[in-house]
Design an enzyme around this catalytic site. Structure first.
Site, PDB file in Angstrom:
ATOM      1  N   SER A 265      -1.311   4.159  -7.734  1.00 17.20           N
ATOM      2  CA  SER A 265       0.077   4.347  -7.329  1.00 17.20           C
ATOM      3  C   SER A 265       0.926   3.216  -7.898  1.00 17.20           C
ATOM      4  CB  SER A 265       0.158   4.447  -5.801  1.00 17.20           C
ATOM      5  OG  SER A 265       1.417   4.907  -5.379  1.00 17.20           O
ATOM      6  N   GLU A 395      -0.356  15.636  -6.350  1.00 17.33           N
ATOM      7  CA  GLU A 395       0.000  14.282  -5.935  1.00 17.33           C
ATOM      8  C   GLU A 395       0.984  14.247  -4.766  1.00 17.33           C
ATOM      9  OE1 GLU A 395      -1.082  11.351  -6.985  1.00 17.33           O
ATOM     10  OE2 GLU A 395      -1.872  11.590  -9.012  1.00 17.33           O
ATOM     11  N   HIS A 499      -2.300  12.606  -3.478  1.00 17.94           N
ATOM     12  CA  HIS A 499      -2.142  11.210  -3.872  1.00 17.94           C
ATOM     13  C   HIS A 499      -3.021  10.314  -3.006  1.00 17.94           C
ATOM     14  CE1 HIS A 499       0.187   8.028  -5.840  1.00 17.94           C
ATOM     15  NE2 HIS A 499       0.354   7.426  -4.669  1.00 17.94           N
TER      16      HIS A 499
END
Length: 602
Positions: A265, A395, A499
Protein backbone atom coordinates in the site's frame (compact mmCIF):
# COMPACT_ATOMS: atom_id res chain seq x y z
CA UNK A 1 -7.55 7.26 -4.34
CA UNK A 2 -4.88 8.29 -1.81
CA UNK A 3 -7.33 10.68 -0.21
CA UNK A 4 -10.01 7.97 -0.02
CA UNK A 5 -7.56 5.51 1.51
CA UNK A 6 -6.38 8.05 4.07
CA UNK A 7 -9.96 9.05 4.89
CA UNK A 8 -10.75 5.43 5.73
CA UNK A 9 -8.01 5.29 8.34
CA UNK A 10 -9.29 5.85 11.84
CA UNK A 11 -10.96 8.62 13.75
CA UNK A 12 -9.06 9.89 16.77
CA UNK A 13 -5.38 10.45 17.53
CA UNK A 14 -3.83 8.98 20.64
CA UNK A 15 -0.40 10.48 21.29
CA UNK A 16 2.16 10.76 24.02
CA UNK A 17 4.58 13.67 24.07
CA UNK A 18 7.29 11.68 25.79
CA UNK A 19 10.79 12.81 24.93
CA UNK A 20 12.34 9.59 26.18
CA UNK A 21 13.88 7.15 23.76
CA UNK A 22 13.33 4.13 26.00
CA UNK A 23 10.97 1.58 24.43
CA UNK A 24 7.81 0.77 26.39
CA UNK A 25 6.64 -2.79 27.09
CA UNK A 26 3.26 -3.85 25.74
CA UNK A 27 1.08 -6.58 27.06
CA UNK A 28 0.98 -9.43 24.55
CA UNK A 29 -2.78 -9.19 24.23
CA UNK A 30 -2.37 -5.74 22.66
CA UNK A 31 -0.23 -7.01 19.82
CA UNK A 32 -1.49 -8.41 16.53
CA UNK A 33 2.02 -8.72 15.31
CA UNK A 34 5.19 -9.84 16.96
CA UNK A 35 7.40 -9.54 13.90
CA UNK A 36 9.82 -12.36 13.39
CA UNK A 37 10.51 -13.63 16.90
CA UNK A 38 13.61 -15.74 16.48
CA UNK A 39 16.07 -17.78 18.53
CA UNK A 40 19.47 -17.44 20.12
CA UNK A 41 22.73 -17.82 18.27
CA UNK A 42 25.06 -20.43 19.79
CA UNK A 43 28.10 -18.26 20.35
CA UNK A 44 28.55 -14.87 18.72
CA UNK A 45 30.79 -13.52 15.97
CA UNK A 46 33.49 -11.02 16.74
CA UNK A 47 31.19 -8.18 15.72
CA UNK A 48 28.52 -9.35 18.17
CA UNK A 49 30.47 -11.04 20.99
CA UNK A 50 28.70 -11.29 24.32
CA UNK A 51 30.28 -9.11 27.00
CA UNK A 52 28.33 -10.52 29.97
CA UNK A 53 26.92 -13.77 31.31
CA UNK A 54 23.28 -13.51 30.22
CA UNK A 55 21.59 -16.84 29.52
CA UNK A 56 21.56 -18.06 25.95
CA UNK A 57 17.95 -16.98 25.51
CA UNK A 58 19.25 -13.38 25.50
CA UNK A 59 21.86 -12.87 22.77
CA UNK A 60 23.88 -9.67 22.69
CA UNK A 61 24.88 -7.69 19.62
CA UNK A 62 27.10 -4.63 19.49
CA UNK A 63 26.13 -1.90 16.99
CA UNK A 64 27.60 1.53 16.38
CA UNK A 65 25.69 3.13 19.27
CA UNK A 66 26.12 0.45 21.91
CA UNK A 67 25.37 -3.08 23.12
CA UNK A 68 21.91 -4.60 22.59
CA UNK A 69 20.27 -7.42 24.50
CA UNK A 70 17.84 -9.46 22.39
CA UNK A 71 15.58 -12.45 22.86
CA UNK A 72 15.13 -15.80 21.15
CA UNK A 73 12.51 -18.47 20.57
CA UNK A 74 12.71 -22.14 19.73
CA UNK A 75 11.95 -22.16 16.00
CA UNK A 76 15.21 -20.44 14.97
CA UNK A 77 17.74 -21.51 17.59
CA UNK A 78 20.75 -19.70 16.11
CA UNK A 79 19.13 -16.28 15.75
CA UNK A 80 17.40 -13.63 17.76
CA UNK A 81 14.84 -10.85 17.79
CA UNK A 82 15.81 -7.31 18.73
CA UNK A 83 12.94 -4.87 19.18
CA UNK A 84 12.84 -1.11 19.65
CA UNK A 85 16.34 -0.17 18.43
CA UNK A 86 16.75 3.62 18.00
CA UNK A 87 18.06 4.37 14.51
CA UNK A 88 17.94 8.16 14.88
CA UNK A 89 17.54 10.79 17.56
CA UNK A 90 13.92 11.10 18.59
CA UNK A 91 12.14 13.89 16.65
CA UNK A 92 10.70 15.71 19.65
CA UNK A 93 10.85 19.35 20.71
CA UNK A 94 13.17 21.31 18.44
CA UNK A 95 13.76 18.18 16.31
CA UNK A 96 10.12 18.03 15.20
CA UNK A 97 10.02 18.69 11.44
CA UNK A 98 13.76 18.33 11.04
CA UNK A 99 15.73 15.73 9.16
CA UNK A 100 16.54 12.68 11.32
CA UNK A 101 19.70 13.17 13.37
CA UNK A 102 22.12 10.48 14.63
CA UNK A 103 20.94 8.34 17.51
CA UNK A 104 22.91 9.07 20.69
CA UNK A 105 25.11 6.25 22.00
CA UNK A 106 24.48 4.58 25.34
CA UNK A 107 26.64 2.92 27.95
CA UNK A 108 26.03 -0.55 29.32
CA UNK A 109 23.55 -2.93 27.73
CA UNK A 110 20.29 -1.70 26.22
CA UNK A 111 17.39 -4.19 26.37
CA UNK A 112 15.83 -4.68 22.93
CA UNK A 113 13.01 -6.89 24.16
CA UNK A 114 9.81 -4.90 23.61
CA UNK A 115 8.07 -2.91 20.89
CA UNK A 116 8.53 0.83 20.83
CA UNK A 117 5.59 3.19 20.60
CA UNK A 118 4.18 3.78 17.14
CA UNK A 119 4.44 7.26 15.64
CA UNK A 120 1.42 9.52 16.35
CA UNK A 121 -1.64 8.43 14.40
CA UNK A 122 -5.36 7.79 14.59
CA UNK A 123 -6.84 4.54 15.78
CA UNK A 124 -8.03 2.72 12.70
CA UNK A 125 -11.15 0.80 11.87
CA UNK A 126 -8.78 -1.86 10.55
CA UNK A 127 -7.16 -2.49 13.94
CA UNK A 128 -9.85 -4.73 15.46
CA UNK A 129 -9.58 -7.13 12.50
CA UNK A 130 -5.81 -7.04 12.12
CA UNK A 131 -4.57 -6.50 15.69
CA UNK A 132 -7.57 -7.15 17.88
CA UNK A 133 -7.18 -3.69 19.44
CA UNK A 134 -8.79 -0.29 18.94
CA UNK A 135 -5.71 1.94 19.15
CA UNK A 136 -1.93 1.67 19.35
CA UNK A 137 0.14 3.42 22.02
CA UNK A 138 1.90 6.28 20.27
CA UNK A 139 4.60 8.86 20.90
CA UNK A 140 6.62 11.34 18.90
CA UNK A 141 9.64 9.47 20.28
CA UNK A 142 9.10 6.72 17.72
CA UNK A 143 12.12 6.37 15.40
CA UNK A 144 12.91 2.76 16.22
CA UNK A 145 13.43 -0.35 14.16
CA UNK A 146 13.32 -4.09 14.78
CA UNK A 147 15.59 -6.90 13.60
CA UNK A 148 14.92 -10.63 13.32
CA UNK A 149 17.78 -12.88 12.31
CA UNK A 150 17.83 -16.64 11.78
CA UNK A 151 21.57 -16.85 12.47
CA UNK A 152 23.87 -14.41 14.23
CA UNK A 153 26.99 -16.09 12.86
CA UNK A 154 26.19 -17.67 9.47
CA UNK A 155 28.87 -19.22 7.27
CA UNK A 156 27.99 -16.59 4.65
CA UNK A 157 26.23 -13.27 5.27
CA UNK A 158 22.47 -13.53 4.85
CA UNK A 159 20.22 -11.50 2.54
CA UNK A 160 18.23 -8.72 4.17
CA UNK A 161 14.62 -7.59 3.83
CA UNK A 162 13.71 -4.08 5.00
CA UNK A 163 9.94 -3.77 5.41
CA UNK A 164 8.17 -0.40 5.08
CA UNK A 165 4.68 -0.59 6.53
CA UNK A 166 1.54 0.72 4.85
CA UNK A 167 -1.33 2.73 6.25
CA UNK A 168 -1.80 5.64 3.86
CA UNK A 169 1.30 7.33 5.34
CA UNK A 170 -1.00 8.30 8.22
CA UNK A 171 -0.94 5.13 10.36
CA UNK A 172 0.96 1.90 10.96
CA UNK A 173 4.21 0.86 12.59
CA UNK A 174 7.11 -1.55 12.30
CA UNK A 175 4.84 -4.16 13.89
CA UNK A 176 2.73 -4.21 10.72
CA UNK A 177 2.03 -6.70 9.17
CA UNK A 178 2.34 -9.71 11.50
CA UNK A 179 5.11 -11.43 9.59
CA UNK A 180 6.34 -13.11 12.77
CA UNK A 181 5.21 -14.12 16.24
CA UNK A 182 6.60 -15.87 19.33
CA UNK A 183 5.79 -19.09 17.49
CA UNK A 184 8.13 -18.30 14.62
CA UNK A 185 8.59 -16.40 11.38
CA UNK A 186 7.90 -18.11 8.05
CA UNK A 187 10.01 -15.70 5.99
CA UNK A 188 12.90 -15.53 8.44
CA UNK A 189 12.97 -19.32 8.58
CA UNK A 190 14.00 -19.29 4.91
CA UNK A 191 17.32 -17.67 5.88
CA UNK A 192 16.58 -13.93 5.64
CA UNK A 193 17.39 -11.16 8.11
CA UNK A 194 14.32 -8.94 8.56
CA UNK A 195 14.22 -5.27 9.48
CA UNK A 196 11.06 -3.26 10.06
CA UNK A 197 10.82 0.37 11.07
CA UNK A 198 8.66 3.21 12.25
CA UNK A 199 8.69 6.50 10.35
CA UNK A 200 6.91 9.80 10.89
CA UNK A 201 3.36 9.95 9.57
CA UNK A 202 0.73 12.43 8.49
CA UNK A 203 1.27 16.06 9.39
CA UNK A 204 4.36 15.18 11.41
CA UNK A 205 5.93 13.26 8.53
CA UNK A 206 4.95 15.24 5.42
CA UNK A 207 4.85 18.94 6.23
CA UNK A 208 6.57 21.84 4.49
CA UNK A 209 6.73 25.26 6.10
CA UNK A 210 9.54 27.82 5.87
CA UNK A 211 12.21 27.28 7.01
CA UNK A 212 11.62 23.51 7.29
CA UNK A 213 11.95 23.04 3.53
CA UNK A 214 14.84 25.06 2.15
CA UNK A 215 15.88 23.79 -1.30
CA UNK A 216 19.37 22.27 -1.16
CA UNK A 217 22.36 23.47 -3.09
CA UNK A 218 25.00 21.53 -4.95
CA UNK A 219 24.90 18.68 -7.41
CA UNK A 220 23.97 16.19 -6.08
CA UNK A 221 21.91 18.00 -3.46
CA UNK A 222 23.60 18.37 -0.10
CA UNK A 223 22.44 16.21 2.79
CA UNK A 224 19.87 17.97 4.98
CA UNK A 225 21.11 19.51 8.21
CA UNK A 226 19.21 19.75 11.47
CA UNK A 227 18.12 23.31 10.71
CA UNK A 228 17.08 22.80 7.11
CA UNK A 229 15.19 19.79 5.90
CA UNK A 230 12.90 18.51 3.23
CA UNK A 231 9.24 18.33 4.14
CA UNK A 232 9.43 14.60 3.30
CA UNK A 233 10.40 13.69 6.85
CA UNK A 234 8.81 10.25 6.65
CA UNK A 235 10.91 9.37 3.60
CA UNK A 236 14.02 10.85 5.22
CA UNK A 237 13.39 8.57 8.20
CA UNK A 238 13.25 5.58 5.85
CA UNK A 239 16.56 6.62 4.27
CA UNK A 240 18.12 7.03 7.72
CA UNK A 241 16.99 3.50 8.60
CA UNK A 242 18.53 2.13 5.40
CA UNK A 243 21.81 3.86 6.28
CA UNK A 244 21.60 2.24 9.73
CA UNK A 245 21.19 -1.12 7.99
CA UNK A 246 24.28 -0.48 5.90
CA UNK A 247 26.33 0.31 9.02
CA UNK A 248 25.00 -2.34 11.39
CA UNK A 249 23.26 -5.28 9.76
CA UNK A 250 26.45 -7.36 9.52
CA UNK A 251 26.42 -7.60 13.32
CA UNK A 252 23.14 -9.54 12.99
CA UNK A 253 24.48 -11.89 10.30
CA UNK A 254 23.11 -9.83 7.41
CA UNK A 255 24.77 -8.76 4.17
CA UNK A 256 24.62 -4.97 3.66
CA UNK A 257 25.25 -5.56 -0.06
CA UNK A 258 22.11 -7.71 -0.48
CA UNK A 259 19.26 -5.56 0.79
CA UNK A 260 15.73 -5.75 -0.62
CA UNK A 261 13.22 -3.07 0.35
CA UNK A 262 9.56 -4.06 0.39
CA UNK A 263 6.26 -2.51 1.29
CA UNK A 264 2.52 -2.74 0.83
CA UNK A 265 0.00 0.00 0.00
CA UNK A 266 1.54 3.37 0.95
CA UNK A 267 4.63 1.44 2.06
CA UNK A 268 4.89 0.18 -1.51
CA UNK A 269 4.47 3.74 -2.77
CA UNK A 270 7.32 4.75 -0.47
CA UNK A 271 9.48 1.95 -1.89
CA UNK A 272 8.80 3.44 -5.32
CA UNK A 273 9.75 6.92 -4.05
CA UNK A 274 13.00 5.54 -2.65
CA UNK A 275 13.74 3.98 -6.04
CA UNK A 276 13.24 7.42 -7.61
CA UNK A 277 15.25 9.29 -4.96
CA UNK A 278 18.90 10.25 -5.57
CA UNK A 279 19.31 10.37 -1.78
CA UNK A 280 18.55 6.64 -1.47
CA UNK A 281 20.64 5.47 -4.42
CA UNK A 282 22.83 2.46 -3.64
CA UNK A 283 21.19 1.62 -0.29
CA UNK A 284 19.29 -1.41 -1.64
CA UNK A 285 19.63 -3.94 -4.43
CA UNK A 286 16.05 -5.12 -5.01
CA UNK A 287 12.47 -3.99 -4.41
CA UNK A 288 9.09 -5.63 -3.77
CA UNK A 289 6.02 -3.45 -4.34
CA UNK A 290 2.66 -4.81 -3.19
CA UNK A 291 -0.41 -2.80 -4.21
CA UNK A 292 1.04 0.64 -4.70
CA UNK A 293 3.54 2.66 -6.73
CA UNK A 294 4.47 6.30 -7.28
CA UNK A 295 4.33 6.40 -11.09
CA UNK A 296 0.61 7.18 -11.37
CA UNK A 297 0.71 10.29 -9.16
CA UNK A 298 1.59 13.94 -9.62
CA UNK A 299 3.04 15.11 -6.33
CA UNK A 300 2.92 18.66 -4.96
CA UNK A 301 5.78 20.99 -5.77
CA UNK A 302 7.59 22.58 -2.83
CA UNK A 303 5.62 25.87 -3.13
CA UNK A 304 2.37 23.89 -3.23
CA UNK A 305 3.45 21.87 -0.21
CA UNK A 306 4.38 25.04 1.67
CA UNK A 307 0.94 26.45 0.91
CA UNK A 308 -0.54 23.32 2.48
CA UNK A 309 1.71 23.79 5.49
CA UNK A 310 0.63 27.40 5.84
CA UNK A 311 -2.99 26.30 5.69
CA UNK A 312 -2.45 23.81 8.50
CA UNK A 313 -0.68 26.49 10.54
CA UNK A 314 -3.66 28.78 10.00
CA UNK A 315 -6.02 25.99 11.10
CA UNK A 316 -3.96 25.80 14.29
CA UNK A 317 -4.21 29.55 14.84
CA UNK A 318 -0.59 30.23 13.90
CA UNK A 319 -0.41 32.62 10.94
CA UNK A 320 3.04 33.29 9.46
CA UNK A 321 3.16 36.81 10.89
CA UNK A 322 2.44 35.69 14.45
CA UNK A 323 5.52 37.53 15.74
CA UNK A 324 4.26 41.05 16.23
CA UNK A 325 7.61 42.81 15.85
CA UNK A 326 9.18 40.69 13.12
CA UNK A 327 11.53 42.65 10.91
CA UNK A 328 11.57 40.12 8.08
CA UNK A 329 9.38 37.40 6.68
CA UNK A 330 12.08 34.89 7.64
CA UNK A 331 11.96 35.96 11.27
CA UNK A 332 8.17 35.69 11.24
CA UNK A 333 8.29 32.22 9.73
CA UNK A 334 10.92 31.09 12.23
CA UNK A 335 8.81 32.31 15.13
CA UNK A 336 5.69 30.69 13.68
CA UNK A 337 7.53 27.39 13.30
CA UNK A 338 8.72 27.55 16.90
CA UNK A 339 5.11 28.13 17.94
CA UNK A 340 3.99 25.14 15.87
CA UNK A 341 6.66 22.93 17.44
CA UNK A 342 5.23 23.71 20.88
CA UNK A 343 1.72 22.52 19.96
CA UNK A 344 0.87 18.97 21.13
CA UNK A 345 1.04 16.38 18.36
CA UNK A 346 -2.54 15.27 19.04
CA UNK A 347 -3.83 18.76 18.29
CA UNK A 348 -1.81 19.03 15.07
CA UNK A 349 -2.99 15.71 13.73
CA UNK A 350 -6.59 16.37 14.70
CA UNK A 351 -6.47 19.71 12.86
CA UNK A 352 -5.03 17.99 9.78
CA UNK A 353 -7.75 15.33 9.88
CA UNK A 354 -10.45 17.99 10.11
CA UNK A 355 -9.44 19.90 6.98
CA UNK A 356 -10.39 17.98 3.83
CA UNK A 357 -8.60 20.51 1.64
CA UNK A 358 -5.18 19.73 3.06
CA UNK A 359 -2.91 17.55 0.91
CA UNK A 360 -0.08 16.37 3.15
CA UNK A 361 1.88 13.81 1.15
CA UNK A 362 5.34 13.34 -0.39
CA UNK A 363 6.44 16.37 -2.36
CA UNK A 364 9.00 17.40 -4.96
CA UNK A 365 11.38 18.89 -2.42
CA UNK A 366 14.55 18.79 -4.58
CA UNK A 367 16.18 16.55 -1.99
CA UNK A 368 14.29 13.28 -1.64
CA UNK A 369 12.55 13.87 -4.98
CA UNK A 370 14.09 16.09 -7.62
CA UNK A 371 11.34 15.59 -10.20
CA UNK A 372 8.02 13.80 -10.54
CA UNK A 373 8.69 10.06 -9.97
CA UNK A 374 6.62 9.21 -13.06
CA UNK A 375 9.17 11.14 -15.12
CA UNK A 376 12.11 9.55 -13.31
CA UNK A 377 10.86 6.07 -14.20
CA UNK A 378 9.79 7.00 -17.74
CA UNK A 379 13.34 8.32 -18.37
CA UNK A 380 15.00 5.25 -16.86
CA UNK A 381 16.62 7.28 -14.07
CA UNK A 382 15.41 5.18 -11.12
CA UNK A 383 17.63 2.85 -9.12
CA UNK A 384 18.69 0.09 -11.56
CA UNK A 385 17.41 -2.92 -9.62
CA UNK A 386 15.10 -5.92 -10.20
CA UNK A 387 11.55 -5.63 -8.92
CA UNK A 388 8.75 -7.99 -7.93
CA UNK A 389 5.39 -6.24 -7.93
CA UNK A 390 1.69 -6.67 -8.38
CA UNK A 391 -1.83 -6.00 -7.17
CA UNK A 392 -4.92 -7.76 -5.90
CA UNK A 393 -7.88 -8.24 -8.19
CA UNK A 394 -10.43 -6.37 -6.05
CA UNK A 395 -8.24 -3.88 -4.21
CA UNK A 396 -10.77 -1.19 -3.35
CA UNK A 397 -13.62 -3.39 -2.12
CA UNK A 398 -12.30 -3.39 1.45
CA UNK A 399 -12.24 0.40 1.86
CA UNK A 400 -16.04 0.65 1.97
CA UNK A 401 -16.51 -2.47 4.10
CA UNK A 402 -17.92 -2.29 7.64
CA UNK A 403 -15.43 -5.06 8.49
CA UNK A 404 -12.81 -2.30 8.72
CA UNK A 405 -15.11 0.52 9.73
CA UNK A 406 -15.75 1.68 6.17
CA UNK A 407 -18.88 3.26 4.74
CA UNK A 408 -19.84 3.52 1.09
CA UNK A 409 -20.77 6.54 -1.00
CA UNK A 410 -20.07 4.72 -4.25
CA UNK A 411 -22.41 4.69 -7.26
CA UNK A 412 -25.53 2.55 -7.01
CA UNK A 413 -27.11 3.13 -10.44
CA UNK A 414 -25.88 3.45 -13.99
CA UNK A 415 -26.61 7.19 -13.88
CA UNK A 416 -24.60 7.58 -10.68
CA UNK A 417 -21.74 5.66 -12.25
CA UNK A 418 -21.72 7.76 -15.44
CA UNK A 419 -21.82 10.95 -13.40
CA UNK A 420 -18.92 9.78 -11.25
CA UNK A 421 -16.80 8.99 -14.31
CA UNK A 422 -17.48 12.42 -15.82
CA UNK A 423 -16.57 14.23 -12.60
CA UNK A 424 -13.36 12.26 -12.25
CA UNK A 425 -12.13 12.00 -15.83
CA UNK A 426 -14.05 14.48 -17.99
CA UNK A 427 -16.60 13.70 -20.67
CA UNK A 428 -14.33 12.31 -23.41
CA UNK A 429 -12.37 9.84 -21.27
CA UNK A 430 -15.46 9.00 -19.21
CA UNK A 431 -17.20 7.77 -22.36
CA UNK A 432 -14.24 5.54 -23.23
CA UNK A 433 -14.07 4.17 -19.70
CA UNK A 434 -17.78 3.46 -19.64
CA UNK A 435 -17.36 1.46 -22.83
CA UNK A 436 -14.46 -0.44 -21.25
CA UNK A 437 -16.24 -0.98 -17.91
CA UNK A 438 -19.94 -0.96 -18.90
CA UNK A 439 -22.99 -1.08 -16.66
CA UNK A 440 -26.41 -2.03 -18.13
CA UNK A 441 -29.25 0.45 -17.73
CA UNK A 442 -31.22 -1.76 -15.34
CA UNK A 443 -28.24 -3.13 -13.47
CA UNK A 444 -28.69 -3.89 -9.80
CA UNK A 445 -26.79 -1.83 -7.25
CA UNK A 446 -24.62 -4.89 -6.59
CA UNK A 447 -23.69 -5.12 -10.27
CA UNK A 448 -22.94 -1.40 -10.43
CA UNK A 449 -20.69 -1.71 -7.39
CA UNK A 450 -18.92 -4.73 -8.87
CA UNK A 451 -18.06 -2.87 -12.09
CA UNK A 452 -17.10 0.28 -10.20
CA UNK A 453 -14.76 -1.65 -7.92
CA UNK A 454 -13.14 -3.33 -10.92
CA UNK A 455 -12.64 -0.02 -12.71
CA UNK A 456 -11.32 1.74 -9.60
CA UNK A 457 -9.01 -1.15 -8.68
CA UNK A 458 -7.55 -1.01 -12.17
CA UNK A 459 -7.24 2.78 -12.08
CA UNK A 460 -5.65 3.13 -8.67
CA UNK A 461 -3.58 -0.06 -8.49
CA UNK A 462 -3.28 -2.37 -11.53
CA UNK A 463 -2.51 0.45 -13.96
CA UNK A 464 0.46 1.78 -12.01
CA UNK A 465 1.93 -1.70 -11.40
CA UNK A 466 1.75 -2.40 -15.14
CA UNK A 467 3.32 0.98 -15.93
CA UNK A 468 6.17 0.50 -13.45
CA UNK A 469 6.86 -2.99 -14.81
CA UNK A 470 7.14 -1.53 -18.32
CA UNK A 471 9.41 1.28 -17.11
CA UNK A 472 11.63 -1.23 -15.28
CA UNK A 473 12.08 -3.47 -18.31
CA UNK A 474 12.78 -0.55 -20.62
CA UNK A 475 15.49 0.56 -18.18
CA UNK A 476 17.18 -2.82 -18.63
CA UNK A 477 16.15 -4.47 -15.36
CA UNK A 478 13.90 -7.50 -14.85
CA UNK A 479 10.41 -7.24 -13.40
CA UNK A 480 8.09 -9.99 -12.19
CA UNK A 481 4.46 -8.93 -12.18
CA UNK A 482 1.73 -10.77 -10.26
CA UNK A 483 -2.06 -10.70 -9.99
CA UNK A 484 -3.37 -11.96 -6.65
CA UNK A 485 -6.91 -13.31 -7.04
CA UNK A 486 -7.57 -15.55 -4.04
CA UNK A 487 -11.11 -15.25 -2.63
CA UNK A 488 -11.80 -16.22 0.95
CA UNK A 489 -14.91 -17.62 2.56
CA UNK A 490 -17.12 -16.28 5.32
CA UNK A 491 -17.62 -12.52 5.74
CA UNK A 492 -14.71 -11.65 3.43
CA UNK A 493 -16.04 -13.64 0.48
CA UNK A 494 -18.08 -10.76 -1.05
CA UNK A 495 -14.95 -8.59 -1.16
CA UNK A 496 -13.05 -10.83 -3.57
CA UNK A 497 -9.25 -10.53 -3.48
CA UNK A 498 -9.06 -7.34 -1.43
CA UNK A 499 -6.35 -4.83 -0.49
CA UNK A 500 -3.93 -6.25 2.12
CA UNK A 501 -5.24 -9.82 1.86
CA UNK A 502 -1.95 -11.28 0.65
CA UNK A 503 -0.22 -10.18 3.86
CA UNK A 504 -2.05 -12.88 5.80
CA UNK A 505 -0.44 -15.56 3.67
CA UNK A 506 3.06 -14.10 3.93
CA UNK A 507 2.71 -14.04 7.70
CA UNK A 508 0.40 -17.01 8.34
CA UNK A 509 -1.42 -14.75 10.75
CA UNK A 510 -5.04 -14.34 9.79
CA UNK A 511 -7.53 -11.58 10.49
CA UNK A 512 -10.05 -12.10 13.26
CA UNK A 513 -13.03 -12.88 10.99
CA UNK A 514 -11.08 -14.82 8.38
CA UNK A 515 -12.44 -18.35 7.90
CA UNK A 516 -9.58 -20.74 7.31
CA UNK A 517 -9.77 -23.24 4.44
CA UNK A 518 -7.39 -25.98 3.25
CA UNK A 519 -6.17 -23.98 0.25
CA UNK A 520 -4.79 -21.27 2.55
CA UNK A 521 -1.74 -23.37 3.42
CA UNK A 522 -0.75 -24.02 -0.20
CA UNK A 523 -1.09 -20.33 -1.05
CA UNK A 524 0.99 -19.29 1.95
CA UNK A 525 3.69 -21.82 1.13
CA UNK A 526 3.90 -20.61 -2.46
CA UNK A 527 3.98 -16.88 -1.70
CA UNK A 528 6.69 -17.32 0.92
CA UNK A 529 8.74 -19.41 -1.51
CA UNK A 530 8.50 -16.84 -4.33
CA UNK A 531 9.19 -13.87 -2.06
CA UNK A 532 12.12 -15.50 -0.26
CA UNK A 533 13.77 -16.58 -3.50
CA UNK A 534 13.50 -13.06 -4.86
CA UNK A 535 15.05 -11.62 -1.69
CA UNK A 536 17.85 -14.19 -1.83
CA UNK A 537 18.63 -14.05 -5.55
CA UNK A 538 16.74 -11.19 -7.24
CA UNK A 539 14.53 -13.76 -9.03
CA UNK A 540 11.38 -15.42 -7.60
CA UNK A 541 12.44 -18.62 -9.34
CA UNK A 542 15.79 -18.67 -7.54
CA UNK A 543 19.06 -19.64 -9.19
CA UNK A 544 18.62 -23.41 -8.92
CA UNK A 545 15.91 -24.68 -11.31
CA UNK A 546 16.15 -28.22 -9.92
CA UNK A 547 15.46 -27.00 -6.39
CA UNK A 548 12.61 -24.87 -7.70
CA UNK A 549 10.99 -27.84 -9.42
CA UNK A 550 11.57 -30.08 -6.41
CA UNK A 551 9.70 -27.59 -4.24
CA UNK A 552 6.80 -27.73 -6.70
CA UNK A 553 6.84 -24.07 -7.65
CA UNK A 554 5.51 -23.23 -11.11
CA UNK A 555 7.98 -21.15 -13.11
CA UNK A 556 7.32 -17.40 -13.03
CA UNK A 557 8.28 -15.72 -16.29
CA UNK A 558 9.74 -12.24 -16.19
CA UNK A 559 7.49 -9.49 -17.53
CA UNK A 560 7.96 -8.38 -21.14
CA UNK A 561 6.45 -5.33 -22.79
CA UNK A 562 5.23 -7.28 -25.81
CA UNK A 563 3.47 -10.06 -23.88
CA UNK A 564 2.26 -7.97 -20.89
CA UNK A 565 2.37 -11.16 -18.84
CA UNK A 566 1.87 -11.77 -15.15
CA UNK A 567 1.75 -14.64 -12.68
CA UNK A 568 -1.63 -15.62 -11.27
CA UNK A 569 -1.43 -16.15 -7.51
CA UNK A 570 -4.50 -17.73 -5.96
CA UNK A 571 -5.93 -21.23 -6.09
CA UNK A 572 -3.78 -21.62 -9.22
CA UNK A 573 -0.20 -20.47 -9.79
CA UNK A 574 0.34 -19.98 -13.48
CA UNK A 575 1.38 -17.45 -16.10
CA UNK A 576 -1.34 -15.51 -17.88
CA UNK A 577 -1.76 -12.35 -19.97
CA UNK A 578 -2.44 -9.39 -17.71
CA UNK A 579 -6.22 -8.81 -17.90
CA UNK A 580 -7.65 -5.62 -19.46
CA UNK A 581 -4.36 -4.19 -20.71
CA UNK A 582 -6.15 -2.07 -23.31
CA UNK A 583 -8.33 -0.64 -20.58
CA UNK A 584 -5.30 0.11 -18.41
CA UNK A 585 -3.82 2.10 -21.26
CA UNK A 586 -6.79 4.47 -21.08
CA UNK A 587 -5.65 5.62 -17.66
CA UNK A 588 -2.28 6.61 -19.12
CA UNK A 589 -3.97 9.32 -21.17
CA UNK A 590 -5.41 10.76 -17.95
CA UNK A 591 -1.98 10.68 -16.29
CA UNK A 592 -0.35 12.33 -19.30
CA UNK A 593 -3.02 15.05 -19.21
CA UNK A 594 -1.83 15.86 -15.69
CA UNK A 595 1.85 15.40 -16.58
CA UNK A 596 2.38 16.42 -20.23
CA UNK A 597 6.13 15.71 -20.15
CA UNK A 598 5.46 11.97 -20.14
CA UNK A 599 6.05 10.05 -23.39
CA UNK A 600 3.09 9.81 -25.74
CA UNK A 601 2.83 6.05 -25.18
CA UNK A 602 3.37 4.04 -21.96
Amino acid sequence: MRAEIQSRFASRFVTTNAATIAPTRRHAARLWLALFALSLAIGAPASARSESTHPKTHPEVRIDTGLLLGHTIATLPRGGQFLGIPYAAQPVGRLRWRAPQPAPPWTGTRPALHWSHACPQKPSGWLPQMLGIRAMPTSEACLFLNVWTPDLHPAQPLPVLVWIHGGGNVEGSGQWPPLGSPRGSPLAETGIVIVSLNYRLGALGFFAYPPTATPPTGNPPAAPAASEASGNFGNLDQIAALRWVRRNIAAFGGDPRRVTIAGQSSGSEDVCILMASPAARGLFQGAILQSGTCVDSVYPTLPEARANGARLAHDLGVPPDSQANSKTDSQASTHALATLRAIPASRILSAAASDDRLDLEPMIDQRVLTQQPALTFARGQQSPIPVLLGTNENEVSIFASPLVGGTSSRPKTQADYRAWLERKFGSALAAQLFAAYPVPTRASSADVLRVFNQMYSDYDFAFSAWLLARDTVRAGQPAWLYRFNYVGTGPFAPLGAFHSEELMFLSRRYWKSWVRQPADAALSRTLIAYWSRFIQTGDPNGRNPASHRAFGLPAWSAFTTDRNNCQQLGTRFSPEPLPRVRDLALFYSELRHRLPDLPAQP
